[in-house]
Design an enzyme around this catalytic site. Sequence first.
Site, PDB file in Angstrom:
ATOM      1  N   TYR A 284     -85.957 -58.186 -60.713  1.00 51.94           N
ATOM      2  CA  TYR A 284     -84.653 -58.678 -61.168  1.00 51.94           C
ATOM      3  C   TYR A 284     -84.531 -58.478 -62.682  1.00 51.94           C
ATOM      4  O   TYR A 284     -83.561 -57.885 -63.168  1.00 51.94           O
ATOM      5  CB  TYR A 284     -84.506 -60.161 -60.806  1.00 51.94           C
TER       6      TYR A 284
ATOM      7  N   ILE B 128     -76.529 -70.279 -64.050  1.00 57.07           N
ATOM      8  CA  ILE B 128     -75.163 -70.701 -63.732  1.00 57.07           C
ATOM      9  C   ILE B 128     -75.198 -71.250 -62.309  1.00 57.07           C
ATOM     10  O   ILE B 128     -75.828 -70.650 -61.434  1.00 57.07           O
ATOM     11  CB  ILE B 128     -74.202 -69.473 -63.763  1.00 57.07           C
TER      12      ILE B 128
HETATM   13  N1  NAP Z   1     -76.078 -67.419 -61.119  1.00 54.67           N
HETATM   14  C1  NAP Z   1     -76.840 -67.242 -62.154  1.00 54.67           C
HETATM   15  O1  NAP Z   1     -77.577 -68.134 -62.602  1.00 54.67           O
HETATM   16  C2  NAP Z   1     -76.839 -65.933 -62.895  1.00 54.67           C
HETATM   17  C3  NAP Z   1     -77.462 -65.851 -64.152  1.00 54.67           C
HETATM   18  C4  NAP Z   1     -77.475 -64.651 -64.829  1.00 54.67           C
HETATM   19  C5  NAP Z   1     -76.871 -63.534 -64.273  1.00 54.67           C
HETATM   20  N2  NAP Z   1     -76.279 -63.625 -63.042  1.00 54.67           N
HETATM   21  C6  NAP Z   1     -75.676 -62.411 -62.506  1.00 54.67           C
HETATM   22  O2  NAP Z   1     -74.308 -62.633 -62.260  1.00 54.67           O
HETATM   23  C7  NAP Z   1     -73.863 -61.863 -61.154  1.00 54.67           C
HETATM   24  C8  NAP Z   1     -73.165 -62.774 -60.154  1.00 54.67           C
HETATM   25  O3  NAP Z   1     -74.052 -63.809 -59.779  1.00 54.67           O
HETATM   26  P1  NAP Z   1     -73.633 -65.028 -58.841  1.00 54.67           P
HETATM   27  O4  NAP Z   1     -74.503 -66.147 -59.205  1.00 54.67           O
HETATM   28  O5  NAP Z   1     -72.167 -65.205 -58.834  1.00 54.67           O
HETATM   29  O6  NAP Z   1     -74.150 -64.456 -57.443  1.00 54.67           O
HETATM   30  P2  NAP Z   1     -73.634 -64.658 -55.956  1.00 54.67           P
HETATM   31  O7  NAP Z   1     -72.886 -65.933 -55.815  1.00 54.67           O
HETATM   32  O8  NAP Z   1     -74.811 -64.409 -55.088  1.00 54.67           O
HETATM   33  O9  NAP Z   1     -72.590 -63.452 -55.805  1.00 54.67           O
HETATM   34  C9  NAP Z   1     -73.033 -62.124 -55.818  1.00 54.67           C
HETATM   35  C10 NAP Z   1     -71.851 -61.211 -55.578  1.00 54.67           C
HETATM   36  O10 NAP Z   1     -72.336 -59.858 -55.530  1.00 54.67           O
HETATM   37  C11 NAP Z   1     -71.822 -59.228 -54.370  1.00 54.67           C
HETATM   38  N3  NAP Z   1     -72.749 -58.218 -53.852  1.00 54.67           N
HETATM   39  C12 NAP Z   1     -74.084 -58.319 -53.667  1.00 54.67           C
HETATM   40  N4  NAP Z   1     -74.564 -57.186 -53.125  1.00 54.67           N
HETATM   41  C13 NAP Z   1     -73.504 -56.343 -52.968  1.00 54.67           C
HETATM   42  C14 NAP Z   1     -73.354 -55.032 -52.462  1.00 54.67           C
HETATM   43  N5  NAP Z   1     -74.400 -54.328 -52.004  1.00 54.67           N
HETATM   44  N6  NAP Z   1     -72.123 -54.468 -52.467  1.00 54.67           N
HETATM   45  C15 NAP Z   1     -71.048 -55.163 -52.939  1.00 54.67           C
HETATM   46  N7  NAP Z   1     -71.131 -56.404 -53.428  1.00 54.67           N
HETATM   47  C16 NAP Z   1     -72.339 -56.997 -53.450  1.00 54.67           C
HETATM   48  C17 NAP Z   1     -71.637 -60.373 -53.360  1.00 54.67           C
HETATM   49  O11 NAP Z   1     -70.608 -60.021 -52.452  1.00 54.67           O
HETATM   50  P3  NAP Z   1     -70.823 -59.804 -50.856  1.00 54.67           P
HETATM   51  O12 NAP Z   1     -71.866 -60.754 -50.416  1.00 54.67           O
HETATM   52  O13 NAP Z   1     -69.449 -60.038 -50.321  1.00 54.67           O
HETATM   53  O14 NAP Z   1     -71.225 -58.377 -50.767  1.00 54.67           O
HETATM   54  C18 NAP Z   1     -71.162 -61.502 -54.261  1.00 54.67           C
HETATM   55  O15 NAP Z   1     -69.768 -61.448 -54.435  1.00 54.67           O
HETATM   56  C19 NAP Z   1     -75.110 -61.189 -60.578  1.00 54.67           C
HETATM   57  O16 NAP Z   1     -75.195 -59.864 -61.059  1.00 54.67           O
HETATM   58  C20 NAP Z   1     -76.246 -62.022 -61.149  1.00 54.67           C
HETATM   59  O17 NAP Z   1     -77.443 -61.297 -61.270  1.00 54.67           O
HETATM   60  C21 NAP Z   1     -76.243 -64.799 -62.352  1.00 54.67           C
END
Ligand code: NAP
Length: 245
Positions: A149, A182
């Site tokens: 990651y 987050i």
């Molecule tokens: N949450 C945190 O603490 C945090 C911290 C730092 C960075 N981030 C980054 O922020 C971003 C969003 O995180 P989040 O927490 O909102 O995650 P999340 O709730 O798991 O959402 C992830 C999103 O990515 C989409 N996705 C995953 N694989 C995909 C694929 N193969 N094709 C198309 N869409 C795909 C999912 O849509 P579907 O399931 O509909 O495909 C979903 O809408 C990520 O890149 C994560 O690494 C998150």
Amino acid sequence: MIILQDKNILVTGASQGIGREIAITASKLGANVTVVGRNVEKLQETISLLTGNNHKMFAVDLAVTEDLDKLILQSSAFDGVVFNAGIVEYLPVKFLSESKINAVFSINFDSNVLLSQKLVKKKLLNKKASLVFISSISSKLGVGGTAMYAASKAALVSFSKVLATELAPQGIRSNSICPGIIKTAMTEQANDIASEEEVKKAESEYPLGYGEPADVAGLTMYLLSDISKWMTGSDLIIDGGFTLK
Ligand SMILES: NC(=O)c1ccc[n+]([C@@H]2O[C@H](COP(=O)([O-])OP(=O)(O)OC[C@H]3O[C@@H](n4cnc5c(N)ncnc54)[C@H](OP(=O)(O)O)[C@@H]3O)[C@@H](O)[C@H]2O)c1
């Protein structure tokens, strides 16, 4: 003033979490938003939460090249793209396998590289467009179990910087955001493998507590809008003070 009036903005991973909040906030600021993810129902739910009517959704798997091509074929030019889709994988290095490495990199890194390349080649980025890559604070740390990651997110930051140089002659900007934890479904996944005590302790290390999707959305709006017109190649930490220590 941060306004996105009539800007066409593409948000990947907008079916839930941070991406959904980014789409909602962009629509409130006047943008026409195209939301992308795999889950049709969740994408429809996102669309129903947007302000205004000029929005589109594409249910595609961004890790599949044919799906990327489908998205490109049906798209018109964008003023902003938020590369947000991603997955997390917790695995100590000794348990990594080629398929695990590919699974993480194909969505967290490769899909973003290929999508941005296709957008450039097909001239689907308007002059002065803004590209925003959602990386992670993990890209700057060495937390055990996060190797793939963290590496995929660090690669994204480097890629965004090179893209910033290559696209500057066209007035296109590229920046990345490195959020700390987050509260979303992704972090719940991490909490599932920790005790309640560990979860509480982890959050106490954030001077301002864990963040919310709206915190990342706010910074993203700044980068998408013309108010940040002199900003390119940056990677911005937003982590409630976690890395102060
Ligand atoms: N949450 C945190 O603490 C945090 C911290 C730092 C960075 N981030 C980054 O922020 C971003 C969003 O995180 P989040 O927490 O909102 O995650 P999340 O709730 O798991 O959402 C992830 C999103 O990515 C989409 N996705 C995953 N694989 C995909 C694929 N193969 N094709 C198309 N869409 C795909 C999912 O849509 P579907 O399931 O509909 O495909 C979903 O809408 C990520 O890149 C994560 O690494 C998150």
